[in-house]
Design a protein around this motif. Structure first.
Motif, mmCIF file in Angstrom:
data_model
loop_
_atom_site.group_PDB
_atom_site.id
_atom_site.type_symbol
_atom_site.label_atom_id
_atom_site.label_comp_id
_atom_site.label_asym_id
_atom_site.label_seq_id
_atom_site.Cartn_x
_atom_site.Cartn_y
_atom_site.Cartn_z
ATOM 1 N N GLU A 67 34.311 26.254 43.264
ATOM 2 C CA GLU A 67 34.474 27.683 43.418
ATOM 3 C C GLU A 67 35.763 27.864 43.704
ATOM 4 O OE1 GLU A 67 31.239 29.730 45.001
ATOM 5 O OE2 GLU A 67 29.690 28.583 43.897
ATOM 6 N N GLN A 68 36.290 27.077 44.749
ATOM 7 C CA GLN A 68 37.708 27.571 45.583
ATOM 8 C C GLN A 68 38.962 27.306 44.562
ATOM 9 O OE1 GLN A 68 37.793 29.167 48.743
ATOM 10 N NE2 GLN A 68 39.870 29.529 48.021
ATOM 11 N N ALA A 71 38.638 29.953 41.673
ATOM 12 C CA ALA A 71 39.157 31.233 42.386
ATOM 13 C C ALA A 71 40.613 31.333 42.612
ATOM 14 C CB ALA A 71 38.441 31.181 43.763
ATOM 15 N N GLU A 72 41.376 30.158 43.018
ATOM 16 C CA GLU A 72 42.770 29.924 43.003
ATOM 17 C C GLU A 72 43.360 30.133 41.586
ATOM 18 O OE1 GLU A 72 43.758 26.159 44.912
ATOM 19 O OE2 GLU A 72 42.625 26.693 46.692
ATOM 20 N N TYR A 75 42.535 33.992 40.391
ATOM 21 C CA TYR A 75 43.111 35.241 41.150
ATOM 22 C C TYR A 75 44.726 34.934 41.134
ATOM 23 C CZ TYR A 75 38.915 36.871 43.455
ATOM 24 O OH TYR A 75 37.644 37.427 43.730
ATOM 25 N N ALA A 76 45.339 34.057 40.450
ATOM 26 C CA ALA A 76 46.554 34.015 40.247
ATOM 27 C C ALA A 76 47.060 34.699 38.757
ATOM 28 C CB ALA A 76 47.169 32.515 40.292
ATOM 29 N N PRO A 78 47.693 37.756 36.576
ATOM 30 C CA PRO A 78 47.957 39.057 36.644
ATOM 31 C C PRO A 78 46.699 40.038 36.137
ATOM 32 C CG PRO A 78 49.902 38.034 35.991
ATOM 33 C CD PRO A 78 48.895 36.883 35.824
ATOM 34 N N GLN A 81 44.158 40.307 38.537
ATOM 35 C CA GLN A 81 44.847 40.908 39.704
ATOM 36 C C GLN A 81 44.704 42.386 39.440
ATOM 37 O OE1 GLN A 81 48.767 39.455 40.374
ATOM 38 N NE2 GLN A 81 47.795 37.545 41.309
ATOM 39 N N TYR A 82 45.091 42.871 38.407
ATOM 40 C CA TYR A 82 44.701 44.246 37.886
ATOM 41 C C TYR A 82 43.379 44.531 37.689
ATOM 42 C CZ TYR A 82 49.582 45.660 36.504
ATOM 43 O OH TYR A 82 50.673 45.925 36.535
ATOM 44 N N SER A 84 40.989 43.545 39.709
ATOM 45 C CA SER A 84 40.486 43.451 40.899
ATOM 46 C C SER A 84 41.145 44.790 41.767
ATOM 47 C CB SER A 84 41.106 42.049 41.755
ATOM 48 O OG SER A 84 40.320 41.311 41.232
ATOM 49 N N ALA A 85 42.370 45.201 41.665
ATOM 50 C CA ALA A 85 42.868 46.198 42.299
ATOM 51 C C ALA A 85 42.189 47.576 41.977
ATOM 52 C CB ALA A 85 44.440 46.155 42.116
ATOM 53 N N VAL A 318 32.088 32.422 40.860
ATOM 54 C CA VAL A 318 33.383 33.021 41.477
ATOM 55 C C VAL A 318 33.408 34.499 41.067
ATOM 56 C CG1 VAL A 318 35.690 33.040 41.408
ATOM 57 C CG2 VAL A 318 34.556 30.890 41.551
ATOM 58 N N ARG A 321 31.200 36.575 43.206
ATOM 59 C CA ARG A 321 31.545 36.489 44.880
ATOM 60 C C ARG A 321 32.595 37.557 45.017
ATOM 61 N NH1 ARG A 321 31.177 30.833 47.554
ATOM 62 N NH2 ARG A 321 31.042 32.443 49.283
ATOM 63 N N TRP A 322 33.510 38.046 43.793
ATOM 64 C CA TRP A 322 34.295 39.330 44.111
ATOM 65 C C TRP A 322 33.836 40.269 45.042
ATOM 66 C CZ3 TRP A 322 34.879 44.338 43.528
ATOM 67 C CH2 TRP A 322 36.072 45.034 43.644
#
Lengths: 397, 99
Positions: A67-68, A71-72, A75-76, A78, A81-82, A84-85, A318, A321-322
Protein backbone atom coordinates in the motif's frame (compact mmCIF):
# COMPACT_ATOMS: atom_id res chain seq x y z
CA UNK A 1 -30.45 24.47 5.40
CA UNK A 2 -33.37 22.99 3.59
CA UNK A 3 -34.66 19.64 4.69
CA UNK A 4 -37.23 17.20 3.52
CA UNK A 5 -39.76 15.61 5.79
CA UNK A 6 -38.45 12.09 5.20
CA UNK A 7 -37.82 9.62 7.93
CA UNK A 8 -34.05 9.71 7.55
CA UNK A 9 -33.68 13.47 7.85
CA UNK A 10 -36.84 14.57 9.62
CA UNK A 11 -37.69 18.25 9.78
CA UNK A 12 -37.80 19.91 13.18
CA UNK A 13 -37.48 23.46 14.55
CA UNK A 14 -33.82 23.10 15.58
CA UNK A 15 -32.61 22.89 11.98
CA UNK A 16 -31.16 26.26 11.01
CA UNK A 17 -32.80 27.63 7.90
CA UNK A 18 -30.43 28.76 5.17
CA UNK A 19 -31.05 32.14 3.56
CA UNK A 20 -30.55 32.66 -0.17
CA UNK A 21 -26.79 33.15 0.03
CA UNK A 22 -26.22 30.32 2.51
CA UNK A 23 -28.36 28.04 0.42
CA UNK A 24 -26.32 28.91 -2.66
CA UNK A 25 -23.09 28.06 -0.81
CA UNK A 26 -24.50 24.74 0.33
CA UNK A 27 -25.67 23.85 -3.16
CA UNK A 28 -22.27 24.78 -4.54
CA UNK A 29 -20.33 22.54 -2.14
CA UNK A 30 -22.83 19.75 -2.71
CA UNK A 31 -22.21 20.01 -6.45
CA UNK A 32 -18.45 20.24 -5.97
CA UNK A 33 -18.31 17.24 -3.66
CA UNK A 34 -20.55 15.29 -5.99
CA UNK A 35 -18.27 16.01 -8.93
CA UNK A 36 -15.14 15.12 -6.97
CA UNK A 37 -16.62 11.96 -5.48
CA UNK A 38 -18.68 10.54 -8.29
CA UNK A 39 -17.05 11.87 -11.46
CA UNK A 40 -13.36 12.40 -10.71
CA UNK A 41 -12.61 9.85 -7.98
CA UNK A 42 -13.53 6.86 -10.19
CA UNK A 43 -11.10 8.21 -12.80
CA UNK A 44 -8.16 7.92 -10.43
CA UNK A 45 -7.66 4.27 -11.33
CA UNK A 46 -7.02 5.40 -14.89
CA UNK A 47 -4.56 8.05 -13.64
CA UNK A 48 -2.81 5.34 -11.68
CA UNK A 49 -2.66 2.84 -14.53
CA UNK A 50 -1.70 5.29 -17.26
CA UNK A 51 0.64 7.67 -15.46
CA UNK A 52 1.53 6.73 -11.89
CA UNK A 53 2.28 3.06 -12.43
CA UNK A 54 4.52 3.41 -15.55
CA UNK A 55 6.46 6.23 -13.91
CA UNK A 56 7.06 4.25 -10.73
CA UNK A 57 8.03 1.15 -12.76
CA UNK A 58 10.50 3.17 -14.83
CA UNK A 59 12.08 4.64 -11.72
CA UNK A 60 12.16 1.49 -9.59
CA UNK A 61 12.50 -1.28 -12.17
CA UNK A 62 9.55 -3.19 -10.71
CA UNK A 63 5.88 -2.77 -9.86
CA UNK A 64 4.71 -1.32 -6.55
CA UNK A 65 3.46 -4.01 -4.22
CA UNK A 66 2.62 -2.64 -0.82
CA UNK A 67 0.00 0.00 0.00
CA UNK A 68 2.85 2.38 0.82
CA UNK A 69 4.46 1.85 -2.60
CA UNK A 70 1.17 2.28 -4.42
CA UNK A 71 0.60 5.48 -2.43
CA UNK A 72 4.05 6.76 -3.37
CA UNK A 73 3.24 6.24 -7.04
CA UNK A 74 -0.29 7.68 -6.87
CA UNK A 75 0.43 10.71 -4.69
CA UNK A 76 3.23 11.78 -7.08
CA UNK A 77 0.70 12.30 -9.88
CA UNK A 78 -0.41 15.92 -10.39
CA UNK A 79 -3.96 14.88 -11.25
CA UNK A 80 -4.25 12.99 -7.99
CA UNK A 81 -2.66 15.91 -6.17
CA UNK A 82 -5.33 18.18 -7.65
CA UNK A 83 -8.06 15.77 -6.70
CA UNK A 84 -6.71 15.53 -3.14
CA UNK A 85 -6.34 19.28 -2.67
CA UNK A 86 -9.80 19.93 -4.11
CA UNK A 87 -11.42 17.21 -2.00
CA UNK A 88 -9.85 18.62 1.14
CA UNK A 89 -10.89 22.17 0.22
CA UNK A 90 -14.42 20.97 -0.57
CA UNK A 91 -14.76 19.32 2.83
CA UNK A 92 -13.55 22.47 4.60
CA UNK A 93 -15.92 24.63 2.55
CA UNK A 94 -18.78 22.24 3.23
CA UNK A 95 -18.37 22.90 6.94
CA UNK A 96 -18.19 26.66 6.40
CA UNK A 97 -21.40 26.50 4.37
CA UNK A 98 -23.11 24.26 6.93
CA UNK A 99 -21.98 26.43 9.85
CA UNK A 100 -23.06 29.79 8.42
CA UNK A 101 -26.83 29.56 9.04
CA UNK A 102 -26.25 27.84 12.39
CA UNK A 103 -23.89 30.60 13.55
CA UNK A 104 -26.35 33.25 12.34
CA UNK A 105 -29.24 31.64 14.29
CA UNK A 106 -27.13 30.38 17.16
CA UNK A 107 -28.82 32.32 19.96
CA UNK A 108 -32.31 31.48 18.87
CA UNK A 109 -31.42 27.80 18.40
CA UNK A 110 -29.86 27.71 21.85
CA UNK A 111 -32.88 29.26 23.51
CA UNK A 112 -35.21 26.88 21.66
CA UNK A 113 -33.08 24.00 22.92
CA UNK A 114 -33.23 25.35 26.45
CA UNK A 115 -37.01 25.64 26.44
CA UNK A 116 -37.45 22.18 24.91
CA UNK A 117 -35.18 20.76 27.58
CA UNK A 118 -37.03 22.54 30.38
CA UNK A 119 -40.31 20.85 29.49
CA UNK A 120 -38.62 17.55 28.75
CA UNK A 121 -40.03 14.09 29.24
CA UNK A 122 -36.60 12.61 28.65
CA UNK A 123 -33.45 13.69 30.46
CA UNK A 124 -29.81 14.67 30.11
CA UNK A 125 -27.11 13.68 32.58
CA UNK A 126 -23.71 15.23 31.98
CA UNK A 127 -20.59 13.88 33.64
CA UNK A 128 -17.50 16.06 33.12
CA UNK A 129 -15.34 13.37 34.74
CA UNK A 130 -15.63 11.17 31.66
CA UNK A 131 -12.29 10.95 29.82
CA UNK A 132 -12.62 10.82 26.03
CA UNK A 133 -10.19 8.75 23.95
CA UNK A 134 -7.23 10.42 22.26
CA UNK A 135 -8.73 10.24 18.79
CA UNK A 136 -11.65 12.48 19.78
CA UNK A 137 -9.43 14.85 21.74
CA UNK A 138 -6.97 15.34 18.90
CA UNK A 139 -8.96 14.95 15.69
CA UNK A 140 -11.90 16.90 14.33
CA UNK A 141 -13.76 13.87 12.99
CA UNK A 142 -14.85 14.46 9.36
CA UNK A 143 -13.10 17.86 9.85
CA UNK A 144 -16.19 19.10 11.71
CA UNK A 145 -15.09 22.43 13.23
CA UNK A 146 -14.23 21.94 16.89
CA UNK A 147 -14.81 18.19 16.69
CA UNK A 148 -17.32 16.08 18.57
CA UNK A 149 -16.13 17.32 21.96
CA UNK A 150 -16.68 21.02 21.20
CA UNK A 151 -18.18 22.57 24.31
CA UNK A 152 -18.46 26.34 24.64
CA UNK A 153 -20.55 26.61 27.77
CA UNK A 154 -23.61 25.19 29.48
CA UNK A 155 -25.96 26.01 26.59
CA UNK A 156 -23.64 25.15 23.71
CA UNK A 157 -25.19 22.92 21.06
CA UNK A 158 -22.85 23.64 18.14
CA UNK A 159 -21.35 20.13 17.96
CA UNK A 160 -24.80 18.59 17.61
CA UNK A 161 -26.18 21.22 15.26
CA UNK A 162 -23.16 20.96 12.97
CA UNK A 163 -23.21 17.18 13.11
CA UNK A 164 -26.82 16.92 12.03
CA UNK A 165 -26.67 19.65 9.38
CA UNK A 166 -23.43 18.25 7.96
CA UNK A 167 -24.89 14.77 7.88
CA UNK A 168 -28.03 15.97 6.14
CA UNK A 169 -26.04 17.75 3.44
CA UNK A 170 -23.66 14.80 3.08
CA UNK A 171 -26.43 12.26 2.62
CA UNK A 172 -28.02 14.45 -0.06
CA UNK A 173 -24.69 14.47 -1.88
CA UNK A 174 -24.06 10.75 -1.58
CA UNK A 175 -27.46 9.83 -2.95
CA UNK A 176 -28.07 7.65 0.08
CA UNK A 177 -31.80 7.06 0.20
CA UNK A 178 -33.66 9.25 2.65
CA UNK A 179 -36.78 7.15 2.96
CA UNK A 180 -35.42 4.99 5.75
CA UNK A 181 -33.25 6.00 8.69
CA UNK A 182 -30.39 3.77 9.79
CA UNK A 183 -32.35 2.85 12.89
CA UNK A 184 -35.48 1.99 10.90
CA UNK A 185 -33.35 -0.19 8.64
CA UNK A 186 -31.89 -1.88 11.74
CA UNK A 187 -35.36 -2.48 13.21
CA UNK A 188 -36.50 -4.03 9.93
CA UNK A 189 -33.47 -6.33 10.11
CA UNK A 190 -34.34 -7.24 13.70
CA UNK A 191 -37.91 -8.13 12.73
CA UNK A 192 -36.50 -10.60 10.19
CA UNK A 193 -33.63 -11.94 12.27
CA UNK A 194 -35.28 -12.10 15.70
CA UNK A 195 -39.05 -11.96 15.02
CA UNK A 196 -39.99 -12.89 18.59
CA UNK A 197 -38.05 -9.97 20.01
CA UNK A 198 -39.64 -6.84 21.52
CA UNK A 199 -37.21 -4.69 23.51
CA UNK A 200 -38.28 -2.98 26.71
CA UNK A 201 -34.99 -1.29 27.60
CA UNK A 202 -32.94 0.11 24.73
CA UNK A 203 -29.48 1.70 24.74
CA UNK A 204 -27.86 3.59 21.87
CA UNK A 205 -24.07 3.70 22.28
CA UNK A 206 -22.14 6.68 20.84
CA UNK A 207 -25.39 8.34 19.82
CA UNK A 208 -23.94 11.69 18.56
CA UNK A 209 -26.92 13.97 17.79
CA UNK A 210 -29.38 11.18 18.56
CA UNK A 211 -30.67 10.84 15.00
CA UNK A 212 -30.66 7.06 15.34
CA UNK A 213 -31.92 7.04 18.92
CA UNK A 214 -35.20 8.80 18.20
CA UNK A 215 -36.65 6.18 15.79
CA UNK A 216 -36.31 3.48 18.49
CA UNK A 217 -38.14 5.63 21.03
CA UNK A 218 -40.91 6.33 18.52
CA UNK A 219 -41.16 2.70 17.38
CA UNK A 220 -41.20 1.29 20.93
CA UNK A 221 -43.16 3.86 22.95
CA UNK A 222 -43.44 1.45 25.89
CA UNK A 223 -39.69 0.92 26.05
CA UNK A 224 -37.28 2.97 28.15
CA UNK A 225 -34.65 4.39 25.82
CA UNK A 226 -31.20 5.55 26.89
CA UNK A 227 -28.32 6.92 24.83
CA UNK A 228 -24.71 7.78 25.61
CA UNK A 229 -22.04 9.87 23.97
CA UNK A 230 -18.92 11.73 25.05
CA UNK A 231 -19.64 15.19 23.66
CA UNK A 232 -21.70 17.57 25.86
CA UNK A 233 -22.57 19.77 22.87
CA UNK A 234 -23.78 16.72 20.96
CA UNK A 235 -25.86 15.57 23.91
CA UNK A 236 -27.56 18.90 24.68
CA UNK A 237 -28.58 19.13 21.06
CA UNK A 238 -29.59 15.46 20.90
CA UNK A 239 -31.79 15.83 23.95
CA UNK A 240 -33.58 18.94 22.65
CA UNK A 241 -33.91 17.40 19.18
CA UNK A 242 -35.48 14.23 20.61
CA UNK A 243 -37.96 16.32 22.57
CA UNK A 244 -38.79 18.36 19.45
CA UNK A 245 -39.58 15.12 17.63
CA UNK A 246 -41.75 13.83 20.47
CA UNK A 247 -39.33 11.11 21.58
CA UNK A 248 -38.57 10.39 25.22
CA UNK A 249 -34.89 9.53 25.55
CA UNK A 250 -32.52 9.65 28.52
CA UNK A 251 -29.13 10.92 27.39
CA UNK A 252 -25.93 10.42 29.38
CA UNK A 253 -22.41 11.72 28.93
CA UNK A 254 -20.53 8.43 29.09
CA UNK A 255 -17.98 6.32 27.28
CA UNK A 256 -19.70 3.70 25.11
CA UNK A 257 -17.19 1.14 26.34
CA UNK A 258 -17.68 1.88 30.07
CA UNK A 259 -21.26 2.98 30.67
CA UNK A 260 -22.71 3.65 34.14
CA UNK A 261 -25.41 0.97 33.78
CA UNK A 262 -25.71 -2.35 35.60
CA UNK A 263 -24.94 -5.73 34.09
CA UNK A 264 -27.89 -7.16 32.18
CA UNK A 265 -29.87 -3.94 32.33
CA UNK A 266 -30.86 -3.71 28.63
CA UNK A 267 -32.39 -6.06 26.11
CA UNK A 268 -31.41 -4.07 23.00
CA UNK A 269 -28.03 -2.36 22.67
CA UNK A 270 -27.27 -0.63 19.38
CA UNK A 271 -24.70 1.62 17.77
CA UNK A 272 -24.96 3.46 14.47
CA UNK A 273 -21.96 4.57 12.40
CA UNK A 274 -19.89 4.44 15.59
CA UNK A 275 -17.43 1.61 14.94
CA UNK A 276 -15.60 3.47 12.20
CA UNK A 277 -14.67 6.24 14.63
CA UNK A 278 -13.11 3.77 17.08
CA UNK A 279 -9.68 2.22 17.46
CA UNK A 280 -9.50 -1.62 17.31
CA UNK A 281 -9.30 -1.76 21.12
CA UNK A 282 -12.34 0.49 21.49
CA UNK A 283 -14.32 -1.58 18.98
CA UNK A 284 -13.58 -4.73 20.97
CA UNK A 285 -14.54 -2.94 24.17
CA UNK A 286 -17.79 -1.77 22.54
CA UNK A 287 -18.80 -5.38 21.88
CA UNK A 288 -17.71 -6.46 25.37
CA UNK A 289 -19.72 -3.66 26.96
CA UNK A 290 -22.73 -4.63 24.82
CA UNK A 291 -22.50 -8.18 26.11
CA UNK A 292 -22.16 -7.04 29.71
CA UNK A 293 -25.19 -4.75 29.44
CA UNK A 294 -27.51 -7.30 27.85
CA UNK A 295 -29.96 -9.43 29.78
CA UNK A 296 -30.20 -13.08 28.66
CA UNK A 297 -31.98 -13.21 25.29
CA UNK A 298 -31.03 -9.60 24.62
CA UNK A 299 -29.68 -8.43 21.27
CA UNK A 300 -26.86 -6.12 20.28
CA UNK A 301 -26.82 -4.60 16.82
CA UNK A 302 -23.93 -2.51 15.57
CA UNK A 303 -24.49 -0.80 12.21
CA UNK A 304 -21.90 0.92 10.07
CA UNK A 305 -20.80 1.64 6.52
CA UNK A 306 -20.18 -1.35 4.23
CA UNK A 307 -16.41 -0.85 4.11
CA UNK A 308 -14.62 -4.21 4.14
CA UNK A 309 -11.07 -3.44 3.00
CA UNK A 310 -10.14 -7.10 2.57
CA UNK A 311 -12.48 -7.20 -0.44
CA UNK A 312 -10.50 -4.52 -2.28
CA UNK A 313 -7.29 -4.59 -4.27
CA UNK A 314 -4.26 -2.67 -3.04
CA UNK A 315 -4.99 0.37 -5.21
CA UNK A 316 -8.57 0.70 -3.92
CA UNK A 317 -7.42 0.36 -0.33
CA UNK A 318 -4.95 3.19 -0.87
CA UNK A 319 -7.75 5.31 -2.36
CA UNK A 320 -9.99 4.64 0.66
CA UNK A 321 -7.21 5.47 3.06
CA UNK A 322 -7.16 9.08 1.80
CA UNK A 323 -10.00 9.70 4.25
CA UNK A 324 -8.03 8.14 7.06
CA UNK A 325 -5.16 10.58 6.70
CA UNK A 326 -6.74 13.68 5.19
CA UNK A 327 -10.46 13.78 5.95
CA UNK A 328 -10.68 13.23 9.69
CA UNK A 329 -11.33 9.48 9.58
CA UNK A 330 -8.30 8.18 11.51
CA UNK A 331 -9.99 4.87 12.40
CA UNK A 332 -11.18 4.18 8.86
CA UNK A 333 -8.96 1.19 8.16
CA UNK A 334 -9.07 0.04 11.79
CA UNK A 335 -12.78 -0.42 11.07
CA UNK A 336 -12.42 -1.56 7.46
CA UNK A 337 -10.01 -4.31 8.48
CA UNK A 338 -11.85 -5.47 11.59
CA UNK A 339 -13.44 -8.89 11.93
CA UNK A 340 -16.83 -8.33 13.53
CA UNK A 341 -17.49 -12.05 13.77
CA UNK A 342 -14.36 -12.48 15.87
CA UNK A 343 -15.18 -9.34 17.89
CA UNK A 344 -18.63 -10.70 18.68
CA UNK A 345 -17.27 -14.09 19.69
CA UNK A 346 -14.49 -12.63 21.81
CA UNK A 347 -17.10 -10.50 23.60
CA UNK A 348 -19.01 -13.65 24.54
CA UNK A 349 -21.63 -13.92 21.79
CA UNK A 350 -22.19 -17.45 20.48
CA UNK A 351 -21.40 -17.55 16.71
CA UNK A 352 -24.51 -19.69 16.31
CA UNK A 353 -26.56 -16.72 17.44
CA UNK A 354 -24.61 -13.98 15.71
CA UNK A 355 -24.89 -12.33 12.32
CA UNK A 356 -22.53 -10.18 10.29
CA UNK A 357 -23.18 -8.90 6.81
CA UNK A 358 -24.86 -6.40 4.53
CA UNK A 359 -28.50 -5.43 4.73
CA UNK A 360 -30.12 -3.34 2.00
CA UNK A 361 -32.06 -0.20 2.72
CA UNK A 362 -35.75 -0.22 1.88
CA UNK A 363 -35.25 1.54 -1.47
CA UNK A 364 -32.13 -0.53 -2.29
CA UNK A 365 -30.12 2.68 -2.72
CA UNK A 366 -27.47 1.50 -0.28
CA UNK A 367 -26.61 -1.37 2.05
CA UNK A 368 -25.46 -1.05 5.64
CA UNK A 369 -23.15 -3.43 7.43
CA UNK A 370 -24.66 -5.04 10.53
CA UNK A 371 -22.96 -7.01 13.29
CA UNK A 372 -25.55 -8.53 15.61
CA UNK A 373 -25.37 -10.94 18.52
CA UNK A 374 -27.96 -12.45 20.80
CA UNK A 375 -26.98 -13.22 24.36
CA UNK A 376 -27.96 -16.53 25.89
CA UNK A 377 -29.85 -19.37 24.28
CA UNK A 378 -32.75 -17.56 22.63
CA UNK A 379 -33.30 -18.56 19.02
CA UNK A 380 -33.09 -16.32 16.02
CA UNK A 381 -33.54 -16.76 12.29
CA UNK A 382 -30.51 -17.52 10.14
CA UNK A 383 -28.56 -19.02 13.01
CA UNK A 384 -25.38 -19.63 11.05
CA UNK A 385 -23.09 -16.66 11.15
CA UNK A 386 -22.85 -15.11 7.73
CA UNK A 387 -19.66 -13.66 6.35
CA UNK A 388 -20.09 -10.40 4.53
CA UNK A 389 -19.00 -9.49 1.05
CA UNK A 390 -19.08 -5.74 1.00
CA UNK A 391 -19.79 -4.11 -2.28
CA UNK A 392 -17.59 -1.26 -3.27
CA UNK A 393 -20.08 1.51 -2.80
CA UNK A 394 -19.98 4.95 -1.32
CA UNK A 395 -18.12 4.18 1.83
CA UNK A 396 -15.98 7.29 1.87
CA UNK A 397 -17.22 9.92 4.27
CA UNK B 1 2.66 14.88 0.42
CA UNK B 2 1.82 11.22 0.67
CA UNK B 3 0.42 9.37 3.66
CA UNK B 4 2.89 7.38 5.70
CA UNK B 5 0.95 4.23 6.46
CA UNK B 6 3.46 3.23 9.14
CA UNK B 7 2.45 6.28 11.16
CA UNK B 8 -0.58 7.03 13.31
CA UNK B 9 -3.20 8.91 11.25
CA UNK B 10 -4.02 10.97 14.36
CA UNK B 11 -0.61 12.62 13.90
CA UNK B 12 -1.40 13.38 10.25
CA UNK B 13 -4.65 15.05 11.32
CA UNK B 14 -2.79 17.72 13.29
CA UNK B 15 -2.02 19.84 10.25
CA UNK B 16 -3.58 20.81 6.95
CA UNK B 17 -2.17 18.47 4.31
CA UNK B 18 0.11 19.59 1.50
CA UNK B 19 -0.40 17.49 -1.62
CA UNK B 20 1.63 19.37 -4.23
CA UNK B 21 5.40 19.38 -4.56
CA UNK B 22 5.39 23.08 -5.46
CA UNK B 23 4.97 25.24 -2.36
CA UNK B 24 1.81 27.32 -2.42
CA UNK B 25 -0.15 25.20 -4.86
CA UNK B 26 -2.45 23.76 -2.21
CA UNK B 27 -3.41 27.23 -1.03
CA UNK B 28 -4.08 28.22 -4.62
CA UNK B 29 -6.52 25.35 -4.99
CA UNK B 30 -8.35 26.49 -1.87
CA UNK B 31 -8.60 29.98 -3.32
CA UNK B 32 -9.93 28.57 -6.57
CA UNK B 33 -12.66 26.70 -4.71
CA UNK B 34 -13.54 29.83 -2.74
CA UNK B 35 -13.65 31.85 -5.96
CA UNK B 36 -15.88 29.32 -7.68
CA UNK B 37 -18.18 29.37 -4.65
CA UNK B 38 -18.48 33.15 -4.87
CA UNK B 39 -19.42 32.89 -8.53
CA UNK B 40 -22.09 30.35 -7.61
CA UNK B 41 -23.49 32.63 -4.92
CA UNK B 42 -23.54 35.64 -7.22
CA UNK B 43 -25.09 33.71 -10.02
CA UNK B 44 -27.93 32.52 -7.78
CA UNK B 45 -28.42 36.02 -6.41
CA UNK B 46 -28.67 37.52 -9.84
CA UNK B 47 -31.04 34.80 -10.99
CA UNK B 48 -33.23 35.42 -7.94
CA UNK B 49 -33.31 39.18 -8.50
CA UNK B 50 -34.05 38.91 -12.17
CA UNK B 51 -36.76 36.34 -11.63
CA UNK B 52 -38.45 38.49 -8.97
CA UNK B 53 -38.21 41.69 -10.95
CA UNK B 54 -39.49 40.14 -14.13
CA UNK B 55 -42.32 38.38 -12.35
CA UNK B 56 -43.41 41.69 -10.85
CA UNK B 57 -43.08 43.46 -14.18
CA UNK B 58 -40.58 45.93 -12.72
CA UNK B 59 -37.95 45.73 -15.39
CA UNK B 60 -36.78 43.84 -18.40
CA UNK B 61 -33.37 42.10 -18.56
CA UNK B 62 -32.20 44.84 -20.99
CA UNK B 63 -32.63 47.58 -18.35
CA UNK B 64 -30.09 45.84 -16.12
CA UNK B 65 -27.38 46.39 -18.70
CA UNK B 66 -27.75 50.17 -18.51
CA UNK B 67 -27.80 50.58 -14.72
CA UNK B 68 -25.06 52.77 -13.12
CA UNK B 69 -24.79 52.67 -9.29
CA UNK B 70 -24.71 55.91 -7.25
CA UNK B 71 -21.90 56.85 -4.83
CA UNK B 72 -23.40 55.20 -1.73
CA UNK B 73 -24.05 52.02 -3.64
CA UNK B 74 -20.52 52.07 -4.96
CA UNK B 75 -19.21 52.30 -1.37
CA UNK B 76 -21.39 49.36 -0.40
CA UNK B 77 -20.05 47.39 -3.35
CA UNK B 78 -16.51 48.15 -2.25
CA UNK B 79 -17.23 46.75 1.21
CA UNK B 80 -18.74 43.65 -0.38
CA UNK B 81 -15.66 43.18 -2.53
CA UNK B 82 -13.45 43.50 0.53
CA UNK B 83 -15.45 40.84 2.40
CA UNK B 84 -15.33 38.62 -0.68
CA UNK B 85 -11.57 38.99 -0.99
CA UNK B 86 -11.12 38.17 2.70
CA UNK B 87 -13.08 34.97 2.12
CA UNK B 88 -11.19 34.22 -1.06
CA UNK B 89 -7.86 34.54 0.71
CA UNK B 90 -9.00 32.95 3.96
CA UNK B 91 -6.67 29.99 3.43
CA UNK B 92 -3.79 32.37 4.20
CA UNK B 93 -5.29 32.93 7.67
CA UNK B 94 -6.07 29.43 8.94
CA UNK B 95 -7.34 30.75 12.29
CA UNK B 96 -9.94 32.86 10.57
CA UNK B 97 -10.90 30.19 8.05
CA UNK B 98 -11.56 27.67 10.81
CA UNK B 99 -14.02 29.92 12.63
Amino acid sequence: MSTDSSIRNPDHPLLAQANAEEGARQRFVLALKGHLGRTLRPRMHEVYQQQALPRWQAEQGRSPETEQEVAEALYAEPRYQYWSALARAAQEHMWLAVAAPIERQRESLQSQCESLRQSARGSLTLNPEVAPPRVLREVDIHLQPGGYLRDEGPQDIMAGALYEAGGNLYSQGEGVGTRESKADCAMRFLREWAPDFTPRRILDLACSAGASTVPYALAFPDAEVHAVDLGPGLLRYAHARAEALGATVHFHQADATATPFDDGSFDLVVSHNAMHEMSPETQQALFAESHRLLAPGGVCLHQDVPLRLADFDTFSRVLYRWDEFFNGEPCWSAYGNNDCEALLEAAGFDPEHSHTGLFAMLDNSFSWYFAAGRKGAASCNGTASQKSTARQQGAAA
Amino acid sequence: MKPDFSKDPIEAAQQRPIFFDTPGMDELVHMLVAMAEEVAVLSERLDNAQALLESKGVLSPAELDNYVPDAATRQQRLAQHQARIARLLSVLQPDVAAD
